[in-house]
Design an enzyme around this catalytic site. Structure first.
Site, PDB file in Angstrom:
ATOM      1  N   CYS B  78      35.952  43.429  37.507  1.00 12.06           N
ATOM      2  CA  CYS B  78      34.493  42.794  37.867  1.00 12.06           C
ATOM      3  C   CYS B  78      34.546  42.001  36.735  1.00 12.06           C
ATOM      4  O   CYS B  78      34.792  42.331  35.597  1.00 12.06           O
ATOM      5  CB  CYS B  78      33.795  43.882  37.124  1.00 12.06           C
ATOM      6  SG  CYS B  78      31.966  43.062  36.261  1.00 12.06           S
ATOM      7  N   ILE B  79      34.280  40.767  36.827  1.00 13.98           N
ATOM      8  CA  ILE B  79      34.121  39.753  35.867  1.00 13.98           C
ATOM      9  C   ILE B  79      33.626  39.008  34.662  1.00 13.98           C
ATOM     10  O   ILE B  79      34.241  38.964  33.868  1.00 13.98           O
ATOM     11  CB  ILE B  79      34.134  38.001  37.346  1.00 13.98           C
ATOM     12  CG1 ILE B  79      34.555  37.252  35.772  1.00 13.98           C
ATOM     13  CG2 ILE B  79      32.162  38.298  37.725  1.00 13.98           C
ATOM     14  CD1 ILE B  79      34.565  36.025  37.014  1.00 13.98           C
TER      15      ILE B  79
END
Lengths: 121, 129
Positions: B78-79
């Site tokens: 997840c960025i």
């Protein structure tokens, strides 16, 4: 009746003690933004996220209440709270935001059964 | 059966990554398919190529790379959770003006949409937290 594709996001952590609540709500919002029906179940300390009277956290920690207030805009209108959990924390129901739906502890298994997709934070 | 895994425990603080890795190898050994692993919350630290545990300890980052090498399992991170915790790919480091890079292929910085998509694709979706 639960939509067949609905995602259930379970919140078990209070605000500010960790990033669980914030990142759990993020997951719920993204799913809703993708058009997936989303319901939230607050358990144990997670119920603290719903307290009407709450500020931001220790210096530098953002408040999460604005996100809770925003859920309705994302069509997330089922915020389940087990009544017994509320009693064990000695929190009166009217201390919570208006959008919660109280349920019996005994109905939690049914709720879990109705959702094929569950995230737990 | 098609499996998807969500890892939310940090390496060396939580047993979650070890359990997830053992589970991953076990499902594949049983003849199932592992569609992908998504790293979220503190689990994003698993993707750091800069981790350097003592030589007699398992290097969890390398263990994930090995899983990918053997079975081409997709490794998504997840960025938002990653950037918040100081995990940078080459392009993000440029965008944010940072000197170091610790996210390298086959790990991919991606959005939560990928998590939902992985859950959708999986017959069984298991969380390790």
């Amino acid at each position: 009746m639960v939509a067949p594709d609905a995602l259930l996001v379970i919140i078990r952590h209070a605000p500010h003690g960790s990033n669980w609540l914030r990142e759990g709500l993020d997951a719920a919002l993204v799913a809703a933004a993708f058009g997936q029906p989303v319901e939230l179940l607050f358990m144990g300390q997670g119920i603290m996220a719903l307290l009407k009277e709450q500020g931001s956290g220790a210096p530098g920690q953002k408040a999460t209440l604005p996100t809770i207030d925003m859920l309705e805009m994302y069509d997330i209108d089922k915020l389940w709270v087990p009544r017994e959990a509320l009693q064990s924390l000695h929190i009166p129901a009217d201390a919570l935001v208006d959008s919660v739906t109280l349920m019996a502890n005994a109905d939690i298994p049914d709720l879990l059964q109705q959702h094929a997709k569950i995230f737990s934070f | 059966m098609q499996y998807g895994l969500l890892v939310m425990g940090a390496p060396y603080s939580s047993p979650a990554p070890h359990s997830a890795l053992r589970f991953a190898h076990a499902v594949i050994a049983r003849g199932h398919r592992l569609a992908g692993v998504f790293f979220y919350h503190d689990g994003v630290h698993n993707a750091s190529s800069l981790m350097a545990p003592p030589q007699d300890e398992l290097n969890l980052n390398e263990a994930w790379l090995e899983l990918h090498r053997l079975h081409t399992v997709q490794l998504d991170v997840c960025i938002a959770a990653a950037l918040r915790r100081g995990l940078m790919s080459e392009s993000e480091a440029q965008r944010h003006g940072k000197q170091a890079v610790n996210i390298e292929k086959p790990f991919e910085l991606t959005g939560l949409g990928q998590l939902l998509e992985l859950q959708q694709r999986s017959d069984r979706f298991i969380t390790f937290a």
